[in-house]
Design an enzyme around this catalytic site. Structure first.
Site, mmCIF file in Angstrom:
data_model
loop_
_atom_site.group_PDB
_atom_site.id
_atom_site.type_symbol
_atom_site.label_atom_id
_atom_site.label_comp_id
_atom_site.label_asym_id
_atom_site.label_seq_id
_atom_site.Cartn_x
_atom_site.Cartn_y
_atom_site.Cartn_z
ATOM 1 N N LYS A 165 0.882 -1.172 0.000
ATOM 2 C CA LYS A 165 0.000 0.000 0.000
ATOM 3 C C LYS A 165 0.912 1.212 0.000
ATOM 4 O O LYS A 165 1.656 1.441 0.950
ATOM 5 C CB LYS A 165 -0.906 0.011 1.231
ATOM 6 C CG LYS A 165 -1.770 1.266 1.269
ATOM 7 C CD LYS A 165 -2.488 1.479 2.580
ATOM 8 C CE LYS A 165 -2.779 2.968 2.717
ATOM 9 N NZ LYS A 165 -3.416 3.315 3.990
ATOM 10 N N GLY A 218 -7.693 9.343 9.520
ATOM 11 C CA GLY A 218 -7.990 9.467 10.943
ATOM 12 C C GLY A 218 -9.054 10.503 11.286
ATOM 13 O O GLY A 218 -9.422 10.655 12.445
ATOM 14 N N ALA A 241 -9.257 5.567 4.014
ATOM 15 C CA ALA A 241 -9.045 6.698 4.945
ATOM 16 C C ALA A 241 -10.251 7.620 5.069
ATOM 17 O O ALA A 241 -10.990 7.835 4.119
ATOM 18 C CB ALA A 241 -7.836 7.528 4.542
ATOM 19 N N GLY A 242 -10.411 8.138 6.261
ATOM 20 C CA GLY A 242 -11.422 9.152 6.534
ATOM 21 C C GLY A 242 -12.765 8.617 6.977
ATOM 22 O O GLY A 242 -13.660 9.374 7.327
ATOM 23 N N ASN A 284 -8.910 2.034 9.640
ATOM 24 C CA ASN A 284 -8.133 1.643 10.820
ATOM 25 C C ASN A 284 -8.678 2.338 12.060
ATOM 26 O O ASN A 284 -9.273 1.723 12.938
ATOM 27 C CB ASN A 284 -6.649 2.010 10.592
ATOM 28 C CG ASN A 284 -5.730 1.481 11.689
ATOM 29 O OD1 ASN A 284 -6.164 1.117 12.773
ATOM 30 N ND2 ASN A 284 -4.457 1.420 11.425
ATOM 31 N N THR A 285 -8.528 3.676 12.106
ATOM 32 C CA THR A 285 -8.855 4.418 13.325
ATOM 33 C C THR A 285 -10.287 4.186 13.797
ATOM 34 O O THR A 285 -10.529 4.023 15.002
ATOM 35 C CB THR A 285 -8.634 5.921 13.090
ATOM 36 O OG1 THR A 285 -7.343 6.099 12.513
ATOM 37 C CG2 THR A 285 -8.709 6.698 14.393
#
Lengths: 344, 257
Positions: B96, B157, B184-185, B206-207
């Site tokens: 990635k 994040g 993301a986001g 992830n977050t």
């Protein structure tokens, strides 16, 4: 089994060998000596804690703040820490913890508050009253009034002195294998050095630094929330501030990286620009011993009990774990399967 | 099922492995949600040798495909070197690719990204580029040899969801045969469902899971939302309209007055 019944037991005293004079070994020694057992500690270093990762600890006794990311047993068992330390060493400060965030990261503050308890939300005026040097720098903060902190190195020395005062013996410069110790029972408190006996133990790298400045005065640990580089600053005597700490999977303890240093210094500077002029007194790096669940554990093998996996909670959880380890020496069946089941 | 360089996962949720309360909780989240691809940051999570191996073996024990990432790399050279180290450590050609252009938004440096993607594909890597919804950049990444595109939903994040729905919809329409992953986001399962309803092939996050109060349940919630969103896309949703359209036809209704 209730705690009191064990303390007032009628058993003959045990001869217990402890390997490692970091925070865990010393706390276990004090606990056992208090119960009337005979204790001998074997430490590979020349002083208490100097070769242990507790040497680099923040020394925060902050069970409620830790609840932000740690599991419930840390919060619950950590609550007995401050009183335990006050009983055994000088210099425990009970002035709480202040958690702040730059205004654009206010969401971090809300998230932190929603994950924790025993806090009050305070505004600029109250922040200034608690920490005059932070006046005007933060509009909102979380105040964890009941938390405390100590200076780890003084606490380790104090605990070692207490061990001796209580009749325990500490042999420095002695690297021994737990199974070779002549005693009724052995507590292996070596941290990461016990990795061969505990295959699922891993090291989580932590980096910290000590700064010295007379331009800032803080009375309590300050946690600065930041989406990328959360950090804390703990005031110590003589204008010294401990700034920490990174958490990086991987046990490499050889050096601090430039990036980590940049982040720690950047965070300190964001908290107060006067830290930009501070002297860098010391740079520390070590690896915290941790099991996959990041909770400490007692593991019994014959007459050896491994007390390990304290991760970032050495000073916070060693009082509770010392109590459990002492119980386990009398009654191996008392070793908890999970810390979740242990009563505080 | 979408194919990511020949691999066809049943789960369309890709999970990052950073910031969990503990590796044990990460493992539980992966198992509970049926995730088959996890990303691992070489720089921050994997050490070479020693105790660093311990975290890596925990990841390996999950029994899922590992997509190493170049998180936090700010330049082409840094990203390429990190990718090469990742190939050695993790034994995979997958990477990635993240080349960060700006520290506050962590938005990709798309110029550096295209260059790094070209270098890495020439070197035998299978690149998953973290990019924006820019169509021209997307085209250049395909020219550079990428077979997957991973546009952001919002800054890493931030948990803001899909900042530019129009841009993401255009991207889907513009690259019909290319596996597209929103990376993301994402903050909520509804954000993930929305991306899946647009026809995206998978979601990487992830977050939103790692920092949730209960990461395991949140991972399950995302898995369900992603499945629901995909089903909705395949079931061909109706178009929105300005005026009401009675679900019970009025025409031909008997007059009972």
């Amino acid at each position: 089994m209730p705690h009191a019944s064990i303390q007032s037991r009628s058993n003959p005293p045990l001869r217990v060998g402890i390997v490692g004079a970091g925070v865990v070994g010393l706390a276990c020694a004090v606990e056992l000596l208090g119960r009337g057992d005979e204790v001998e500690i074997f430490e590979r270093g020349d002083t208490a804690g100097a070769k242990a990762c507790s040497w680099w600890a923040g020394g925060m006794l902050a069970p409620w703040c830790e609840g932000e990311s740690a599991e419930e047993p840390v919060v619950r068992l950590g609550q007995e820490a401050a009183a335990w330390w006050e009983r055994h060493v000088e210099g425990v400060v009970r002035k709480g913890t202040l958690v702040v965030a730059p205004s654009r990261d206010r969401a971090e503050l809300r998230r932190f508050a929603s994950r924790t308890s025993h806090l009050v939300e305070i505004e600029a005026e109250a922040i200034a009253a608690l920490e005059p040097d932070l006046a005007g720098r933060f509009g909102k903060a979380l105040f964890f009034e009941s938390e405390g902190h100590l200076d780890p190195r003084l606490a380790l020395a104090g605990l070692a002195a207490k061990v001796v005062a209580l009749g325990g013996r500490i042999h420095y410069g002695r690297e021994v294998a737990p199974e070779d110790v002549a005693a009724d029972a052995v507590l292996d408190c070596r941290g990461l050095a016990a990795r061969e006996a505990l295959p699922d133990l891993r090291g989580v790298k932590g980096e910290m630094l000590l700064l010295r400045t007379r331009d800032v005065t803080l009375s309590r640990p300050i946690r600065l929330l930041h989406p990328r580089i959360p950090l804390y600053i703990v005031p110590r005597a003589d204008g010294i501030f401990m700034v920490g700490a990174t958490m990086i999977e991987g046990g490499d303890r050889s050096a601090v990286t430039a990036r980590s240093m940049l982040e720690l210094l950047g965070g300190a500077y964001a908290l107060h620009p006067a830290f930009g002029e501070a002297q860098i007194v010391e740079i520390g790096v070590d690896a915290r011993p941790a099991f996959p669940d990041n909770l400490p554990r007692l593991t019994r093998r014959g007459r050896v009990i491994h007390v390990n996996g304290f991760y970032r909670h050495g000073f916070l959880l060693s009082p509770a774990m010392a109590r459990l380890a002492a119980d386990a020496l009398l009654d191996p069946a008392s070793i908890p399967e999970r810390l979740h089941d242990v009563a505080a | 099922m979408a194919s990511f360089y020949g691999f066809e996962p049943k789960s369309r949720l890709f999970l990052g492995t950073a910031q969990y309360p503990s590796p044990a909780i990460l493992a539980e989240a992966v198992k509970a949600s049926g995730v088959e691809i996890v990303t691992v940051s070489l720089r921050r999570e994997a050490g070479e040798g020693g105790a660093g191996q311990a975290f890596w073996s925990l990841i390996r024990d999950l029994g899922v495909r590992v997509l190493p990432n170049t998180a936090g790399c700010h330049g082409v050279k840094e990203a390429v070197t990190t990718a090469q180290m990742a190939r050695e450590v993790f034994g995979t050609n997958w990477i990635k690719l993240e080349v960060i252009g700006e520290d506050d938004t962590l938005q990709p440096d798309v110029v550096g990204l295209i260059e790094a993607a070209r270098i890495l594909t020439n070197d035998g890597f299978e690149v998953f580029p973290y990019t924006t919804e820019d169509l021209v950049v997307g085209g250049r990444l395909l020219d550079a040899g990428c077979e997957v595109l991973m546009p952001w939903g919002a800054p890493i994040g931030s948990g803001r969801g899909l900042n530019n729905v129009y841009g993401l919809r255009s991207m889907r329409a513009h690259f019909p045969g290319i596996p597209l992953v929103v990376d993301a986001g994402i903050g909520l399962p509804s954000h993930a469902a929305q991306a899946m309803e647009l026809g995206y092939d998978a979601i990487l996050l992830n977050t939103a899971v790692a920092k949730a109060g209960d990461p395991v349940r949140m991972a399950q919630a995302f898995a369900q939302a992603i499945e629901a969103g995909r089903d909705a896309f395949e079931a061909q949703p109706i178009e929105a309209r300005d005026m009401a359209a009675p679900s019970t036809p009025v025409m031909g209704k008997a007059f009972l007055s």
